[in-house]
Design a protein around this motif. Structure first.
Motif, PDB file in Angstrom:
ATOM      1  N   ALA A  51      36.645  12.085  65.551  1.00 60.41           N
ATOM      2  CA  ALA A  51      37.145  12.607  64.577  1.00 60.41           C
ATOM      3  C   ALA A  51      36.260  14.017  64.273  1.00 60.41           C
ATOM      4  O   ALA A  51      37.105  15.035  63.806  1.00 60.41           O
ATOM      5  CB  ALA A  51      37.302  11.639  63.522  1.00 60.41           C
ATOM      6  N   ALA A  52      35.022  13.898  64.350  1.00 63.52           N
ATOM      7  CA  ALA A  52      34.262  14.975  63.937  1.00 63.52           C
ATOM      8  C   ALA A  52      34.659  16.123  64.712  1.00 63.52           C
ATOM      9  O   ALA A  52      34.677  17.220  64.647  1.00 63.52           O
ATOM     10  CB  ALA A  52      32.613  14.741  63.851  1.00 63.52           C
ATOM     11  N   GLY A  59      34.958  23.476  58.289  1.00 67.33           N
ATOM     12  CA  GLY A  59      34.742  22.421  57.194  1.00 67.33           C
ATOM     13  C   GLY A  59      33.481  21.824  57.501  1.00 67.33           C
ATOM     14  O   GLY A  59      32.907  21.638  58.563  1.00 67.33           O
ATOM     15  N   PRO A  60      33.121  21.046  56.462  1.00 63.22           N
ATOM     16  CA  PRO A  60      31.680  20.390  56.618  1.00 63.22           C
ATOM     17  C   PRO A  60      31.822  19.195  57.574  1.00 63.22           C
ATOM     18  O   PRO A  60      30.863  18.687  58.022  1.00 63.22           O
ATOM     19  CB  PRO A  60      31.542  19.669  55.111  1.00 63.22           C
ATOM     20  N   GLU A  61      33.111  18.583  57.737  1.00 59.74           N
ATOM     21  CA  GLU A  61      33.502  17.496  58.757  1.00 59.74           C
ATOM     22  C   GLU A  61      33.257  17.579  60.246  1.00 59.74           C
ATOM     23  O   GLU A  61      33.563  16.910  60.972  1.00 59.74           O
ATOM     24  CB  GLU A  61      34.387  16.464  58.019  1.00 59.74           C
ATOM     25  N   TRP A  68      28.575  15.584  59.005  1.00 58.63           N
ATOM     26  CA  TRP A  68      29.958  15.079  58.669  1.00 58.63           C
ATOM     27  C   TRP A  68      29.950  13.444  57.935  1.00 58.63           C
ATOM     28  O   TRP A  68      30.720  13.132  57.329  1.00 58.63           O
ATOM     29  CB  TRP A  68      30.683  14.868  60.119  1.00 58.63           C
ATOM     30  N   ARG A  69      28.953  12.685  58.369  1.00 58.61           N
ATOM     31  CA  ARG A  69      28.924  11.498  57.589  1.00 58.61           C
ATOM     32  C   ARG A  69      28.508  11.503  56.084  1.00 58.61           C
ATOM     33  O   ARG A  69      29.298  10.868  55.454  1.00 58.61           O
ATOM     34  CB  ARG A  69      27.750  10.498  58.359  1.00 58.61           C
ATOM     35  N   LEU A  70      27.815  12.330  55.836  1.00 60.43           N
ATOM     36  CA  LEU A  70      27.458  12.623  54.327  1.00 60.43           C
ATOM     37  C   LEU A  70      28.465  13.147  53.667  1.00 60.43           C
ATOM     38  O   LEU A  70      29.138  12.651  52.646  1.00 60.43           O
ATOM     39  CB  LEU A  70      26.457  13.384  53.969  1.00 60.43           C
TER      40      LEU A  70
END
Length: 627
Positions: A51-52, A59-61, A68-70
């Protein structure tokens, strides 16, 4: 007919016993359950990573696994408490904002300016090819004039992928800076806080550090090192607002002036999951501390640690381990991120305060090293130790006798002992709770030739094979349980740390009144691991200067490596080939009634080496003397 059908079933246990399979198969249900859990964990981590990879790089992810987890947790559980430190509480949303500010401050040291709008405006100004080459975007894309780059003490701007060393205690700022470095596409190096002088400079050079962020409380002890640090051309920052020497600026002040919006994911997304994400220093088997390279893949895998342990997102995890160790940072913090739980972070472990903390914060999971559990069982009874919510304790190095006392006194709870190494490629979990074991060598696992019921730990190697030598000796029993036996070679463990005898000996030999030194580990009743002991031979015509010796080891060795015992000899015992006798010396121990040589013991409270008298020896065995 029914009797004929039942006959094979009745004979099956006898056949299994004859084939020596029953000891393994009796744990089949537990093996299957853990295997299913491991497969689910692997599938979940793979789905997150895919997904990342498919996410918007702006975007941050779309960044590295930490980024991306945070960002995911800040979106999914923004108000849920991520971190508790003293009276401070931080939600996942606040952790995201704090790390974004730190990321922007680090990016400014790279010459990047995200502008006041949070970094999203004008995101398309830089082309994909330029991002691949430079890894940063231009500041001129509709975000206003760029603010000047802060270059600290005149060091050159940080390059993409540069290493920034953190010399900080376990505190929230450590996490914000670590996460910020990851988001900025920079590598963190976690430096053990006790290192100074030569060992500190060695660590900074070995990881190629281009900057150092240090705690203000360390400045006084680091003053003699500052000229060498400046000569290395490092950016020098302090994580606090106290008065700083010339050339050291307050990083937290710089970060607080930055916007807290997300930074683009492409800044931190690795080209390959095997690329270096950060460095963690391990003392290794010989010499000075080694920089263990931690890949992005390993950081991702550590997100699954607490899932493998059976923890869940409503758990509250108590963490009092140093963050510069893998157990504290990757297993404790990243593992907590992986399940979206809450972590209670302690800068220093207090056995007397532990159960009160657990009651106050509703702690359900405790991450330990064996020494912490021994401290707890040796404490006097405490009202707070009853009625707690701790159901699971996870860690490594728990001795069977302490294990039994811990569960009997503080249970019912589950103990999950694990085994692994910072730089290693294998980990084991004692998911059955078998006392004294560190894991299993089940036939269900891929590569299970690591251990067999007959005790062999060597697979059939072929020419060209490469294997990792852990330096540890594990024993596999007839039921497939792996048990830690000892460190091989000249290295021993004390206070959860590896102590290299060569490093300690070299430090002692720098003293002009010592001619020869032999360092080894001795077993101390009631203590995990082995305590350091040094046999010393004086250089004629010098005498033993205990004051100078104590000052020297305090300045040049981390606390866990400082010898707890000294033995003064006329000459060192050697083998026929003139090798030092370490095994024999270790067996002889430190009993003053059995040895005629002068003996000394480290008095930590008094800050000195004192004669080891029979009275002090008895006090040590009775637990009245701390080493």
């Amino acid at each position: 007919m029914a009797a004929l059908l039942l006959l094979p079933l009745l004979l099956l246990p006898l056949l299994l016993l004859k084939l020596r399979l029953w000891p393994q198969l009796r744990w089949l249900a537990a093996d299957l359950a853990f295997t299913v859990r491991a497969l689910r964990c692997k599938r979940a981590l793979r789905a997150r990573a895919l997904a990342a990879a498919a996410a918007d790089p702006e975007g941050p992810e779309g960044g590295c696994s930490l980024a991306w987890r945070l960002a995911q947790m800040a979106r999914q559980r923004p108000a849920h408490t991520f971190l508790i430190h003293g009276a401070q509480r931080f939600s996942y949303a606040e952790a995201e904002r704090q790390s974004n500010r730190a990321a922007r401050a680090f990016l400014r040291a790279r010459g990047w300016d995200g502008g006041p709008g949070g970094g999203d405006s004008g995101a398309g100004a830089a082309g994909e090819g330029e991002r691949a080459v430079h890894g940063v975007r231009d500041a001129a894309a509709g975000s206003g004039a760029a603010r000047p780059v802060r270059e600290g003490d005149g060091a050159t701007p940080l390059a993409p992928g540069a290493t920034v060393a953190l010399l900080l205690p376990a505190c929230p700022e450590f996490l914000w800076l670590w996460f910020g470095l990851a988001k900025a596409g920079l590598r963190a190096a976690f430096v053990p806080t006790a290192l100074r002088r030569g060992p500190l400079l060695h660590c900074l050079r070995s990881c190629g550090a281009r900057a150092l962020v240090l705690a203000p409380e360390f400045l006084e002890s680091l003053e003699p090192d500052l000229p060498a640090l400046r000569a290395m051309g490092l950016h020098l920052w302090a994580a606090g607002s106290e008065t700083h020497p010339a050339g050291i600026t307050d990083f937290l002040a710089e970060a607080s002036a930055e916007a807290d919006g997300p930074v683009p994911g492409y800044l931190s997304a690795p080209q390959n999951v095997m690329d270096t994400c950060l460095y963690i220093f391990t003392s290794g088997t010989t010499g000075l501390p080694k920089a263990a390279r931690i890949s992005h893949l390993k950081v991702l895998q550590c997100q699954g640690f607490y899932q493998l342990c059976g923890a869940h997102q409503e758990d509250v995890i108590y963490l009092a381990l140093p963050l510069y160790h893998m157990s504290g940072s990757l297993l404790g913090i990243v593992g907590c991120l992986g399940i979206g739980a809450t972590v209670v972070l302690k800068s220093k472990f207090s056995a007397g305060q532990f159960w009160e903390d657990c009651q106050q914060h509703g702690v359900t999971v405790f991450q330990y090293i064996g020494e912490l559990c021994r401290y707890l069982v040796n404490q006097p009874p405490n009202k707070a130790e009853h009625g707690h919510k701790v159901r699971l304790v996870v860690g490594s190095g728990l001795r069977p006798d302490t294990w039994e006392r811990f569960v009997r006194r503080f249970g019912p709870l589950q103990v999950l002992e694990t085994y692994g190494l910072t730089e290693g490629n294998v980990a084991t979990f004692n998911y059955t709770g078998q006392r004294g074991a560190v894991g299993r060598a089940s036939w269900l696992y891929k590569g299970s030739r690591f251990g067999t019921p007959r005790g062999s730990v060597w697979p059939h190697l072929q020419p060209g094979d490469v294997f990792f030598n852990t330096g540890d000796l594990l024993v596999c029993d007839d039921q497939g349980f792996l048990r830690f036996h000892d460190r091989t070679g000249d290295t021993f463990r004390w206070k959860g740390e590896n102590v290299a005898t060569t490093e300690v000996a070299e430090a002692l030999e720098a003293l002009d009144f010592l001619q020869e030194v032999n360092v080894y580990g001795v077993t101390v009743p009631g203590h995990e691991g082995r305590a350091g002991m040094a046999a010393l031979v004086l250089r004629p015509p010098h005498s033993l200067d205990l004051v100078q010796l104590y000052v020297h080891v305090s300045e040049n060795l981390p606390p866990y490596a400082r010898p707890r015992f000294l033995r003064l000899q006329e000459s060192l015992a050697t083998t026929e080939t003139f090798k030092q006798q370490k095994v024999r010396m270790a067996k002889e121990g430190f009993d003053p009634s059995a040895l005629s040589d002068p003996l000394y013991i480290l008095d930590q409270a008094g800050g000195a080496y004192l004669p080891l008298t029979p009275a002090r020896y008895s006090a040590l065995l009775a637990g009245g003397l701390r080493i």
